[in-house]
Design a protein around this motif. Structure first.
Motif, PDB file in Angstrom:
ATOM      1  N   GLU A  65      28.970  47.068  42.731  1.00  0.00           N
ATOM      2  CA  GLU A  65      28.658  48.127  41.788  1.00  0.00           C
ATOM      3  C   GLU A  65      29.351  49.427  42.206  1.00  0.00           C
ATOM      4  O   GLU A  65      29.307  49.838  43.361  1.00  0.00           O
ATOM      5  CB  GLU A  65      27.142  48.369  41.705  1.00  0.00           C
ATOM      6  N   GLY A  66      30.002  50.069  41.260  1.00  0.00           N
ATOM      7  CA  GLY A  66      30.681  51.317  41.530  1.00  0.00           C
ATOM      8  C   GLY A  66      32.135  51.133  41.916  1.00  0.00           C
ATOM      9  O   GLY A  66      32.894  52.088  41.936  1.00  0.00           O
ATOM     10  N   PHE A  67      32.545  49.896  42.227  1.00  0.00           N
ATOM     11  CA  PHE A  67      33.949  49.672  42.563  1.00  0.00           C
ATOM     12  C   PHE A  67      34.623  48.799  41.508  1.00  0.00           C
ATOM     13  O   PHE A  67      35.564  49.218  40.854  1.00  0.00           O
ATOM     14  CB  PHE A  67      34.078  49.032  43.950  1.00  0.00           C
ATOM     15  N   ILE A  68      34.131  47.580  41.351  1.00  0.00           N
ATOM     16  CA  ILE A  68      34.698  46.674  40.346  1.00  0.00           C
ATOM     17  C   ILE A  68      33.769  46.650  39.126  1.00  0.00           C
ATOM     18  O   ILE A  68      32.597  46.294  39.242  1.00  0.00           O
ATOM     19  CB  ILE A  68      34.867  45.244  40.907  1.00  0.00           C
ATOM     20  N   LYS A  69      34.296  47.054  38.003  1.00  0.00           N
ATOM     21  CA  LYS A  69      33.527  47.058  36.762  1.00  0.00           C
ATOM     22  C   LYS A  69      33.790  45.761  35.996  1.00  0.00           C
ATOM     23  O   LYS A  69      34.937  45.359  35.825  1.00  0.00           O
ATOM     24  CB  LYS A  69      33.918  48.254  35.889  1.00  0.00           C
ATOM     25  N   LYS A  70      32.725  45.127  35.539  1.00  0.00           N
ATOM     26  CA  LYS A  70      32.860  43.854  34.832  1.00  0.00           C
ATOM     27  C   LYS A  70      32.305  43.961  33.420  1.00  0.00           C
ATOM     28  O   LYS A  70      31.398  44.752  33.149  1.00  0.00           O
ATOM     29  CB  LYS A  70      32.139  42.734  35.590  1.00  0.00           C
ATOM     30  N   LYS A  71      32.879  43.146  32.541  1.00  0.00           N
ATOM     31  CA  LYS A  71      32.398  43.035  31.167  1.00  0.00           C
ATOM     32  C   LYS A  71      31.992  41.594  30.905  1.00  0.00           C
ATOM     33  O   LYS A  71      32.580  40.664  31.455  1.00  0.00           O
ATOM     34  CB  LYS A  71      33.496  43.450  30.181  1.00  0.00           C
ATOM     35  N   ILE A  72      30.987  41.433  30.045  1.00  0.00           N
ATOM     36  CA  ILE A  72      30.483  40.096  29.748  1.00  0.00           C
ATOM     37  C   ILE A  72      30.396  39.905  28.238  1.00  0.00           C
ATOM     38  O   ILE A  72      30.064  40.830  27.492  1.00  0.00           O
ATOM     39  CB  ILE A  72      29.100  39.863  30.407  1.00  0.00           C
ATOM     40  N   LYS A  73      30.729  38.698  27.798  1.00  0.00           N
ATOM     41  CA  LYS A  73      30.566  38.340  26.386  1.00  0.00           C
ATOM     42  C   LYS A  73      30.272  36.848  26.303  1.00  0.00           C
ATOM     43  O   LYS A  73      30.577  36.089  27.236  1.00  0.00           O
ATOM     44  CB  LYS A  73      31.823  38.693  25.588  1.00  0.00           C
ATOM     45  N   PRO A  74      29.664  36.400  25.215  1.00  0.00           N
ATOM     46  CA  PRO A  74      29.340  34.970  25.120  1.00  0.00           C
ATOM     47  C   PRO A  74      30.583  34.116  24.953  1.00  0.00           C
ATOM     48  O   PRO A  74      31.579  34.545  24.370  1.00  0.00           O
ATOM     49  CB  PRO A  74      28.446  34.893  23.876  1.00  0.00           C
ATOM     50  N   ASN A  75      30.530  32.911  25.513  1.00  0.00           N
ATOM     51  CA  ASN A  75      31.552  31.904  25.248  1.00  0.00           C
ATOM     52  C   ASN A  75      31.125  31.179  23.971  1.00  0.00           C
ATOM     53  O   ASN A  75      30.235  30.331  23.999  1.00  0.00           O
ATOM     54  CB  ASN A  75      31.654  30.931  26.429  1.00  0.00           C
ATOM     55  N   PHE A  76      31.741  31.544  22.867  1.00  0.00           N
ATOM     56  CA  PHE A  76      31.279  31.056  21.567  1.00  0.00           C
ATOM     57  C   PHE A  76      31.412  29.542  21.431  1.00  0.00           C
ATOM     58  O   PHE A  76      30.601  28.902  20.756  1.00  0.00           O
ATOM     59  CB  PHE A  76      32.039  31.769  20.447  1.00  0.00           C
ATOM     60  N   VAL A  77      32.412  28.965  22.092  1.00  0.00           N
ATOM     61  CA  VAL A  77      32.571  27.504  22.028  1.00  0.00           C
ATOM     62  C   VAL A  77      31.407  26.815  22.727  1.00  0.00           C
ATOM     63  O   VAL A  77      30.836  25.842  22.225  1.00  0.00           O
ATOM     64  CB  VAL A  77      33.914  27.079  22.669  1.00  0.00           C
ATOM     65  N   VAL A 108      29.222  31.973  29.484  1.00  0.00           N
ATOM     66  CA  VAL A 108      29.654  33.338  29.174  1.00  0.00           C
ATOM     67  C   VAL A 108      31.029  33.577  29.782  1.00  0.00           C
ATOM     68  O   VAL A 108      31.466  32.848  30.683  1.00  0.00           O
ATOM     69  CB  VAL A 108      28.657  34.392  29.716  1.00  0.00           C
ATOM     70  N   ASP A 109      31.728  34.560  29.274  1.00  0.00           N
ATOM     71  CA  ASP A 109      33.015  34.984  29.826  1.00  0.00           C
ATOM     72  C   ASP A 109      32.837  36.330  30.505  1.00  0.00           C
ATOM     73  O   ASP A 109      32.397  37.300  29.868  1.00  0.00           O
ATOM     74  CB  ASP A 109      34.077  35.087  28.723  1.00  0.00           C
ATOM     75  N   ILE A 110      33.163  36.383  31.805  1.00  0.00           N
ATOM     76  CA  ILE A 110      33.031  37.619  32.573  1.00  0.00           C
ATOM     77  C   ILE A 110      34.421  38.060  33.002  1.00  0.00           C
ATOM     78  O   ILE A 110      35.152  37.314  33.664  1.00  0.00           O
ATOM     79  CB  ILE A 110      32.124  37.419  33.802  1.00  0.00           C
TER      80      ILE A 110
END
Length: 553
Positions: A434-446, A496-498
């Motif tokens: 936390e505070g160094f590498i920022k991550k995003k998450i979204k669903p794997n629709f397949v 999920v896709d991170i």
């Protein structure tokens, strides 16, 4: 057709003359013009012995014949028939009914598949087969049915003549599951030839070249796994895991999955990792020393014997695994190998037993560790390519966030291998990102589409609100429970896709739970080192060619 009518009308007149009376009286002048019911039922013909022959007016569907196949194929045992046996058929009927497996096109669902069970149920109150694979259709590469009118028909004989039966078979099996429609594309066969058969054959040629130079015939004492280096133990462990998984796939009638497992092993593990990392073990000249195993013109050390025995076992086992799908290629390579070593009494791969996994040789922790090394190296190399920094350019540091102590321990054991592969000087491990590498998450629709259905939109909105702590928790624990419309929805990390965002001076990439951050700052000192490496490569190139030629001779 005209000739048929002539012959039929001749037989009608003949029957009238032989049998007399009013036989065929309506068809003596003009003959029969319509062969449909009820007219055809009135026709009487005569046998060679002078007996009348009438058409059977009530016929069972012709598919009845195909449904009778389990009984007709073995024929009647007349002794059993006389004795009143309810199953008066020749052997091995008793052992083969019901059948373990049948296979036909999807159009047989209401044909052969149905009549087999219908007759089996009527006669013996039993099914006629236990498992069925219903084949899909072969379409053109755009998904259209093949037809001469559209000009999209592919001649199978021309295809096999040009590309070979094995490449064609492998493409058909591994491109799509048998029950799915296949979009047939010649370029796909070319890809199979190049990527799978080409890679495997090159690996075999590499082995054969150096085995011939050193005279390796597998006559040396067999080295146990605890006597072999870690990379040999890893590939043998992966090989036995492959055998185990191929068995499961084949037993589940999943030849597509089995073929793809073999492809992945040959390409990702055997060729691109094991052989590439072990080349120098085969290259180094045989060294005379007392107590070493002897082969060819000299004695050589146990490490080289281990490399030969390990690669041989991999090639031989892969040949036996792939034999059901690629019978000719596998047999050719198997015969070449076995003609030298005589490890099998069988003359053909198709007479040898299918491999069985040795569970004692499977080391899940070692396989996990080496997979981490492969994945980390692949991610870092992709980052180099992304920012156009060649591998010969040394870089200072890679940061890898670790989710737990076990992951850190595994990475530390393969740290030197990773650094060597990607040319970095240091690997540092982060326990908190936390505070160094920022991550995003979204669903794997397949992955989630069928599972969630109408809840997908709500879950997607909930994931958009995830904090860095939430994402980290999902990565560490492997699952996360959401409350959606009063119901608990459980998400797995592979659903999920991170993705990670780049940091100034760094570039970041992720694969599953593994994330790497590469320091792309090039110092003047490292730049000079890269230049020296490039010059050294140029200066040594001609000398290297001479050495290689001497080795090959």
């Amino acid at each position: 057709m005209h000739r048929f009518y002539e012959e039929l009308n001749t037989e009608i007149k003949k029957a009238s003359e032989v049998l007399g009376g009013e036989v065929n009286k309506h068809y003596l002048h003009d003959g029969i013009l319509d062969l449909h019911k009820p007219y055809v039922d009135e026709v009487i013909l005569v046998s060679d012995s002078g007996k009348p022959m009438r058409r059977e007016p009530d016929l069972i569907d012709v598919w009845f014949d195909s449904g009778a196949m389990p009984y007709a194929q073995w024929g009647l045992d007349y002794e059993k028939l006389k004795a009143g046996d309810p199953k008066p058929f020749n052997q091995p009927f008793d052992h083969n009914f019901p059948a373990d497996f049948i296979c036909e096109g999807v159009d047989q669902t209401r044909g052969w598949f149905y009549t087999l069970h219908a007759i089996g149920s009527l006669l013996y109150e039993n099914v006629a087969f236990k498992t069925v694979v219903s084949n899909g259709l072969v379409l053109d590469k755009n998904g259209n049915k093949m037809s001469k009118r559209l000009g999209n028909v592919v001649d199978p004989f021309d295809t096999i003549e040009k590309f070979g039966a094995d490449a064609t078979r492998w493409y058909l099996i591994t491109n799509a599951s048998p029950w799915d429609n296949l979009k047939f594309d010649i370029d796909g066969i070319k890809e199979v030839q190049r990527k799978f058969f080409g890679t495997l054959y090159n690996t075999y040629q590499f082995f054969a070249l150096y085995a011939n130079v050193d005279g390796f015939t597998f006559k040396e004492p067999y080295l146990q796994m605890n006597e072999r280096p870690e990379i040999d133990r890893w590939i043998i462990s992966s090989l036995n895991t492959l055998v185990k998984n191929v068995h499961v796939a084949m037993d589940d009638y999943e030849p597509t999955q089995a073929g793809r497992l073999i492809e992945d092993f040959v390409d990702e593990h055997l060729s691109n990792w094991y052989v590439r990392l072990c080349r120098r073990r085969f290259w180094k000249p045989a060294r005379r020393s007392s107590g070493s195993a002897q082969a060819g013109g000299g004695e050589y050390e146990a490490d080289k014997v281990s490399a030969y025995q390990t690669l041989y076992e991999c090639l031989e086992t892969v040949c036996r695994l792939m034999a059901p799908i690629a019978p000719f290629f596998s047999d050719a390579v198997f015969r070449n190998l076995n003609s030298i070593t005589q490890r099998h009494s069988a003359e053909s791969v198709h007479h040898a037993f299918f491999p069985k996994a040795d569970e004692a040789l499977i080391d899940p922790s070692l396989e996990e560790r080496m997979q981490l090394a492969q994945d980390a190296s692949s991610l870092i190399l992709s980052l180099r390519k992304k920012v156009n920094i060649k591998v010969r350019q040394p870089l200072q540091k890679v940061l890898i966030p670790v989710l737990n102590p076990s992951m850190k321990d595994q990475l530390e054991k393969i740290e030197e291998l990773i650094k060597s592969e990607v040319n970095v000087k240091e690997i540092a491990y982060l326990t908190e990102t936390e505070g160094f590498i920022k991550k995003k998450i979204k669903p794997n629709f397949v992955a989630l589409g069928k599972k969630l259905g109408p809840k997908m939109k709500a879950v997607s909105g909930a994931l958009a609100q995830f904090s860095q702590e939430d994402i980290s928790r999902l990565e560490k624990e492997g699952n996360y429970e959401l409350l959606i419309d009063g119901e608990t929805v459980s998400l797995n990390v592979n659903e999920v896709d991170i993705n990670s965002e780049d940091i100034p001076g760094w570039t970041v990439a992720s694969k599953g739970a593994l994330t790497v951050a590469l320091d792309i700052t090039i110092t003047p000192n490292y730049n000079r080192k890269a230049t020296l490496v490039s010059l050294s490569t140029v200066f040594r190139r001609s000398g290297r060619i001479v050495v290689l030629n001497l080795q090959i001779r």
